[in-house]
Design an enzyme around this catalytic site. Structure first.
Site, short mmCIF file in Angstrom:
data_model
loop_
_atom_site.label_atom_id
_atom_site.label_comp_id
_atom_site.label_asym_id
_atom_site.label_seq_id
_atom_site.Cartn_x
_atom_site.Cartn_y
_atom_site.Cartn_z
N ASP A 1 58.54 50.88 -19.69
CA ASP A 1 58.84 49.67 -18.90
C ASP A 1 60.20 49.10 -19.29
OD1 ASP A 1 56.44 49.89 -17.64
OD2 ASP A 1 55.47 48.22 -18.68
N GLU B 1 59.42 55.01 -10.80
CA GLU B 1 60.75 55.10 -11.43
C GLU B 1 61.84 55.37 -10.39
OE1 GLU B 1 58.28 57.24 -11.65
OE2 GLU B 1 58.96 59.30 -11.91
N ARG C 1 79.19 55.81 -10.31
CA ARG C 1 79.16 54.70 -11.29
C ARG C 1 77.74 54.48 -11.81
NH1 ARG C 1 82.66 51.57 -7.82
NH2 ARG C 1 80.94 50.23 -7.21
#
Ligand SMILES: [Mg+2]
Length: 316
Positions: A203, A230, A250
């Site tokens: 988490d 996820e 990025r």
């Protein structure tokens, strides 16, 4: 986009402006009375007919409406009904102001969607208190509505928000003819990360990844959401392939630079992401599902080609 917690704080903060009140009555003297009650603490808008009331409500987005029942063109019930049918004005609380206060009339008003009744001649203290109450209730409702769009674990926007924004931005891109980009992001070998480190560390890693992703989507219109598990989704309005590709690069770098050790990964020593990127200038007949499907296919490709990378496609 702002850092995660700043974005959350921004989303939840109270507006600093004066509350906006629309007063509707066909008798200017009645409006003047109410104007004097509220002018110090509220920004007061006025309308002297039902038609004008509907128009002003749409234009000025008042926080509360005080609505006369008896008016020559559209009466208060009809105005209220129309306000409740329009998504732009549906959530504005309407208080009826009426000279004849009978149960039957009150029922009719409540059926039309009013929240309260005020009897003429008005008592300033009572009217002020009632309006304040409904204003508070509306702010609380608005706040809850905004909270509904926040992911509890990572504090970025959630899937529900993403679905609404995707549909909105797709519609906007159709109107403006500007490209819309979508990046779907998946944390590599996240199940193995949880298996090795436990769910609490898992988490915490997701929170850090969410923060890193948000910090790379810099423009005010850019949106990062937790898409599920996820997976994250980043929506970039008015962004072409070059621009979206730079954002994806990025993002990849930002997650690597978190340097979250991941010994169970077979592609790196640290936590990495895979990204699928799709760009489209929508034509009028398609829907946004096409963009989503394409980004998903590119994410699948990025996984199949070895993870920790981005793949892209331009639709059409
Ligand atoms: Mg009247």
């Amino acid at each position: 986009m702002l850092p995660v917690d700043a974005a959350l704080a921004d989303l939840l903060k109270e507006p600093e402006r004066k509350p906006r009140l629309l007063v509707v009555d066909d008798q200017p003297t009645n409006i003047q009375v109410l104007y004097r009650v509220f002018a110090d603490d509220y920004q007061v808008f006025m309308a002297t007919s039902g038609t004008q009331a509907l128009q002003t409500a749409r234009q000025e987005s008042p926080d509360v409406i005080l609505l006369d029942v008896m008016m020559p063109d559209l009466d208060g019930y009809e105005v209220c009904r129309q306000l409740k049918q329009d998504s732009a004005t549906r959530d504005i609380p309407v208080l009826f102001v009426t000279a004849h206060h009978e149960a039957q009339e009150e029922t009719r008003g409540l059926d039309a969607g009013a929240v309260d009744f005020i009897t003429k001649p008005i008592n300033p203290a009572v009217v002020r208190a009632r309006v304040r109450t409904h204003l508070t209730l509306k702010r609380q409702t608005d706040l809850l509505k905004r909270l509904v769009f926040i992911d509890a674990l990572t504090h970025v926007f959630n899937r529900r928000y993403f679905d609404e924004r995707l549909s909105d931005e797709w519609g906007r891109a159709q109107r403006t003819g500007k490209p819309l980009s979508l990046i779907l992001i998946d944390v590599d070998f996240f199940k193995q990360y949880n298996d090795v480190h436990g769910h609490q560390r898992g988490d915490e890693a997701l929170r850090q990844v969410a923060h890193a992703l948000t910090a790379t989507a810099l423009r005010p219109g850019d949106v990062v959401c937790r898409y599920g598990g996820e997976e994250f989704a980043c929506l970039l309005p008015d962004t072409d392939l070059d621009g979206a590709w730079q954002v994806a690069q990025r993002m990849k770098l930002a997650v690597r630079e978190l340097a979250i050790a991941h010994p169970a990964s077979t592609v790196a020593e640290v936590l990495t992401i895979s990204a699928g990127l799709a760009v489209r200038t929508p034509s009028s007949r398609e829907d946004a599902a096409a963009l989503l499907a394409l980004a998903d296919a590119q994410l699948y490709r990025a996984k199949a080609e070895g993870r920790a990378r981005a793949c892209h496609a331009v639709l059409g």
